[in-house]
Design a protein around this motif. Sequence first.
Motif, PDB file in Angstrom:
ATOM      1  N   LEU A  60       0.827  -1.210   0.000  1.00  0.00           N
ATOM      2  CA  LEU A  60       0.000   0.000   0.000  1.00  0.00           C
ATOM      3  C   LEU A  60       0.861   1.259   0.000  1.00  0.00           C
ATOM      4  CD1 LEU A  60      -2.845  -1.046   2.478  1.00  0.00           C
ATOM      5  CD2 LEU A  60      -2.914  -0.975  -0.028  1.00  0.00           C
ATOM      6  N   ALA A  61       2.000   1.202   0.697  1.00  0.00           N
ATOM      7  CA  ALA A  61       2.897   2.363   0.707  1.00  0.00           C
ATOM      8  C   ALA A  61       3.515   2.585  -0.671  1.00  0.00           C
ATOM      9  CB  ALA A  61       3.990   2.166   1.759  1.00  0.00           C
ATOM     10  N   LEU A  62       3.985   1.498  -1.297  1.00  0.00           N
ATOM     11  CA  LEU A  62       4.693   1.620  -2.572  1.00  0.00           C
ATOM     12  C   LEU A  62       3.752   1.873  -3.746  1.00  0.00           C
ATOM     13  CD1 LEU A  62       7.356  -1.243  -2.274  1.00  0.00           C
ATOM     14  CD2 LEU A  62       7.683   1.208  -1.902  1.00  0.00           C
ATOM     15  N   GLN A  63       2.610   1.175  -3.788  1.00  0.00           N
ATOM     16  CA  GLN A  63       1.737   1.226  -4.963  1.00  0.00           C
ATOM     17  C   GLN A  63       0.544   2.157  -4.811  1.00  0.00           C
ATOM     18  OE1 GLN A  63       2.561  -3.492  -5.906  1.00  0.00           O
ATOM     19  NE2 GLN A  63       0.585  -2.663  -6.514  1.00  0.00           N
ATOM     20  N   LEU A  64       0.332   2.692  -3.605  1.00  0.00           N
ATOM     21  CA  LEU A  64      -0.807   3.587  -3.412  1.00  0.00           C
ATOM     22  C   LEU A  64      -0.361   4.938  -2.848  1.00  0.00           C
ATOM     23  CD1 LEU A  64      -3.852   3.986  -3.567  1.00  0.00           C
ATOM     24  CD2 LEU A  64      -4.036   2.996  -1.275  1.00  0.00           C
ATOM     25  N   ALA A  65       0.280   4.923  -1.685  1.00  0.00           N
ATOM     26  CA  ALA A  65       0.660   6.185  -1.042  1.00  0.00           C
ATOM     27  C   ALA A  65       1.661   6.972  -1.879  1.00  0.00           C
ATOM     28  CB  ALA A  65       1.231   5.900   0.350  1.00  0.00           C
TER      29      ALA A  65
ATOM     30  N   PRO B 229      15.415 -13.855  -1.585  1.00  0.00           N
ATOM     31  CA  PRO B 229      14.359 -13.710  -2.590  1.00  0.00           C
ATOM     32  C   PRO B 229      12.945 -13.804  -2.027  1.00  0.00           C
ATOM     33  CG  PRO B 229      15.285 -15.904  -2.701  1.00  0.00           C
ATOM     34  CD  PRO B 229      16.121 -15.141  -1.702  1.00  0.00           C
ATOM     35  N   VAL B 230      12.778 -14.365  -0.814  1.00  0.00           N
ATOM     36  CA  VAL B 230      11.428 -14.604  -0.292  1.00  0.00           C
ATOM     37  C   VAL B 230      10.643 -13.306  -0.074  1.00  0.00           C
ATOM     38  CG1 VAL B 230      10.090 -15.576   1.611  1.00  0.00           C
ATOM     39  CG2 VAL B 230      12.052 -16.832   0.694  1.00  0.00           C
ATOM     40  N   PRO B 231      11.206 -12.272   0.583  1.00  0.00           N
ATOM     41  CA  PRO B 231      10.431 -11.019   0.720  1.00  0.00           C
ATOM     42  C   PRO B 231      10.087 -10.393  -0.628  1.00  0.00           C
ATOM     43  CG  PRO B 231      12.262 -11.049   2.276  1.00  0.00           C
ATOM     44  CD  PRO B 231      12.474 -12.194   1.336  1.00  0.00           C
ATOM     45  N   ALA B 232      10.992 -10.509  -1.590  1.00  0.00           N
ATOM     46  CA  ALA B 232      10.700  -9.977  -2.925  1.00  0.00           C
ATOM     47  C   ALA B 232       9.570 -10.761  -3.584  1.00  0.00           C
ATOM     48  CB  ALA B 232      11.960 -10.026  -3.793  1.00  0.00           C
ATOM     49  N   LEU B 233       9.582 -12.075  -3.411  1.00  0.00           N
ATOM     50  CA  LEU B 233       8.505 -12.916  -3.942  1.00  0.00           C
ATOM     51  C   LEU B 233       7.169 -12.534  -3.321  1.00  0.00           C
ATOM     52  CD1 LEU B 233       7.397 -15.385  -5.491  1.00  0.00           C
ATOM     53  CD2 LEU B 233       8.132 -16.800  -3.560  1.00  0.00           C
ATOM     54  N   ARG B 234       7.167 -12.313  -2.021  1.00  0.00           N
ATOM     55  CA  ARG B 234       5.930 -11.952  -1.314  1.00  0.00           C
ATOM     56  C   ARG B 234       5.368 -10.648  -1.870  1.00  0.00           C
ATOM     57  NH1 ARG B 234       7.965 -11.876   3.559  1.00  0.00           N
ATOM     58  NH2 ARG B 234       7.667 -14.127   3.774  1.00  0.00           N
ATOM     59  N   GLN B 235       6.234  -9.649  -2.051  1.00  0.00           N
ATOM     60  CA  GLN B 235       5.771  -8.356  -2.575  1.00  0.00           C
ATOM     61  C   GLN B 235       5.323  -8.479  -4.022  1.00  0.00           C
ATOM     62  OE1 GLN B 235       6.182  -6.797   1.058  1.00  0.00           O
ATOM     63  NE2 GLN B 235       5.225  -5.820  -0.707  1.00  0.00           N
ATOM     64  N   LEU B 236       5.984  -9.345  -4.793  1.00  0.00           N
ATOM     65  CA  LEU B 236       5.599  -9.556  -6.185  1.00  0.00           C
ATOM     66  C   LEU B 236       4.188 -10.137  -6.269  1.00  0.00           C
ATOM     67  CD1 LEU B 236       5.992  -9.997  -9.241  1.00  0.00           C
ATOM     68  CD2 LEU B 236       7.249 -12.099  -8.681  1.00  0.00           C
ATOM     69  N   VAL B 237       3.917 -11.182  -5.496  1.00  0.00           N
ATOM     70  CA  VAL B 237       2.610 -11.830  -5.540  1.00  0.00           C
ATOM     71  C   VAL B 237       1.518 -10.886  -5.057  1.00  0.00           C
ATOM     72  CG1 VAL B 237       1.217 -13.707  -4.578  1.00  0.00           C
ATOM     73  CG2 VAL B 237       3.570 -14.148  -5.302  1.00  0.00           C
ATOM     74  N   LEU B 238       1.738 -10.271  -3.903  1.00  0.00           N
ATOM     75  CA  LEU B 238       0.720  -9.393  -3.327  1.00  0.00           C
ATOM     76  C   LEU B 238       0.530  -8.135  -4.175  1.00  0.00           C
ATOM     77  CD1 LEU B 238      -1.165  -9.312  -0.888  1.00  0.00           C
ATOM     78  CD2 LEU B 238       0.598  -8.045   0.354  1.00  0.00           C
ATOM     79  N   GLY B 239       1.633  -7.558  -4.640  1.00  0.00           N
ATOM     80  CA  GLY B 239       1.539  -6.341  -5.448  1.00  0.00           C
ATOM     81  C   GLY B 239       0.791  -6.565  -6.744  1.00  0.00           C
ATOM     82  N   THR B 240       1.048  -7.705  -7.402  1.00  0.00           N
ATOM     83  CA  THR B 240       0.354  -8.007  -8.655  1.00  0.00           C
ATOM     84  C   THR B 240      -1.129  -8.287  -8.411  1.00  0.00           C
ATOM     85  OG1 THR B 240       2.405  -8.953  -9.546  1.00  0.00           O
ATOM     86  CG2 THR B 240       0.349  -9.506 -10.684  1.00  0.00           C
ATOM     87  N   ALA B 241      -1.436  -8.999  -7.314  1.00  0.00           N
ATOM     88  CA  ALA B 241      -2.837  -9.323  -7.009  1.00  0.00           C
ATOM     89  C   ALA B 241      -3.655  -8.066  -6.698  1.00  0.00           C
ATOM     90  CB  ALA B 241      -2.896 -10.288  -5.828  1.00  0.00           C
ATOM     91  N   LEU B 242      -3.043  -7.102  -6.026  1.00  0.00           N
ATOM     92  CA  LEU B 242      -3.765  -5.892  -5.605  1.00  0.00           C
ATOM     93  C   LEU B 242      -3.707  -4.769  -6.638  1.00  0.00           C
ATOM     94  CD1 LEU B 242      -2.818  -5.605  -1.815  1.00  0.00           C
ATOM     95  CD2 LEU B 242      -4.930  -6.483  -2.821  1.00  0.00           C
ATOM     96  N   LEU B 243      -2.925  -4.949  -7.690  1.00  0.00           N
ATOM     97  CA  LEU B 243      -2.714  -3.873  -8.662  1.00  0.00           C
ATOM     98  C   LEU B 243      -4.008  -3.291  -9.228  1.00  0.00           C
ATOM     99  CD1 LEU B 243      -0.703  -2.169 -10.254  1.00  0.00           C
ATOM    100  CD2 LEU B 243      -0.585  -4.010 -11.946  1.00  0.00           C
TER     101      LEU B 243
END
Length: 319
Positions: free
Chosen positions: A76-81, A126-140
């Motif tokens: 939410l901070a990176l893709q919205l705020a 790579p795990v935190p990056a994977l988490r942000q990739l999955v969640l960021g794409t799903a919420l885009l």
Amino acid sequence: MGGFLDFCARHGRMALIAGLVAGVSLGLVAPELAQASRVVIAPMVVLLLFLAVLRLGPEGVRAGLRGIGRALGVTLALQLALPVAAALSFLAFGWQGAAALGIVLMLSAAPITGSPNIAIMSGGDPVPALRQLVLGTALLPVTVIPVFALMPAFGDPAQVAAIVLRLLAVIALAGGLALLLRLKGVVPGDDRALRRMDGLAALILGVVVIAIMGAVGPALREGGTFWALLGLVLVVNFSLQAGTAFIARASGSEATVAPLGIVAGNRNIALFLSVLPAALADELLLFIGLYQIPMYLTPLVMAPFYRWLAGRSPIASRQ
């Protein structure tokens, strides 16, 4: 064919650099051909999204969604705020050019599909990056709504809604089909299959980079605007990475320094080319092309910084 894909997987980084050089060269020596190659960008970007989810598979998606509490806040901070703040700032100062629009669009985007790989290349987890990739794409499709509504260039509410719906359809169809193929066992998830997916993705990404960078060649010939915009994208990308990494380190989380920095600066802005109106996509192509340069330079430029920052104690970093 399998041997060729294995080769592409082993030399994926070189394929990206070669794509950058080939794209710029094509724009310089054959601008008409570079212009014609743009038609492949949108379908290839969707295919890359499909391959990324296909490689992750159900287990990868589930792993990416574990511990989503903090990851949700980061998304939410990176893709919205951030994009909302940028959009409001640009509106306040009357900045509505391609550079301003490109920055807002980049900040709105999810992390690039190669974020976990870049994290590994940069010496990070790579795990935190994977988490942000999955969640960021799903919420885009949700996070872009207020951002697009703020920018007049994206059109009236009906046009914004149409863009968001197309984006949702692209993500749902590409991701859903990929997961279905893995769940049904049509595509195996063994090491050889994953390696060949990596090879195919590297090959396609090389083609996409050539097409995207085709707009860079003519701009390079013209001079002034090119260098100013290149300097802007380098500063924006590396500043986002460094700033986010400092915040992650200050929170005492050494393991997230590199991956969170990488996902903050390296966004899948090219995905929007598959849903934006053609005229707007053409206007943004130079910015998107130039933004590929700091993304592909990240393992080379930022890895020493991440190693240095991760080695600092949180107490010393605040003194």
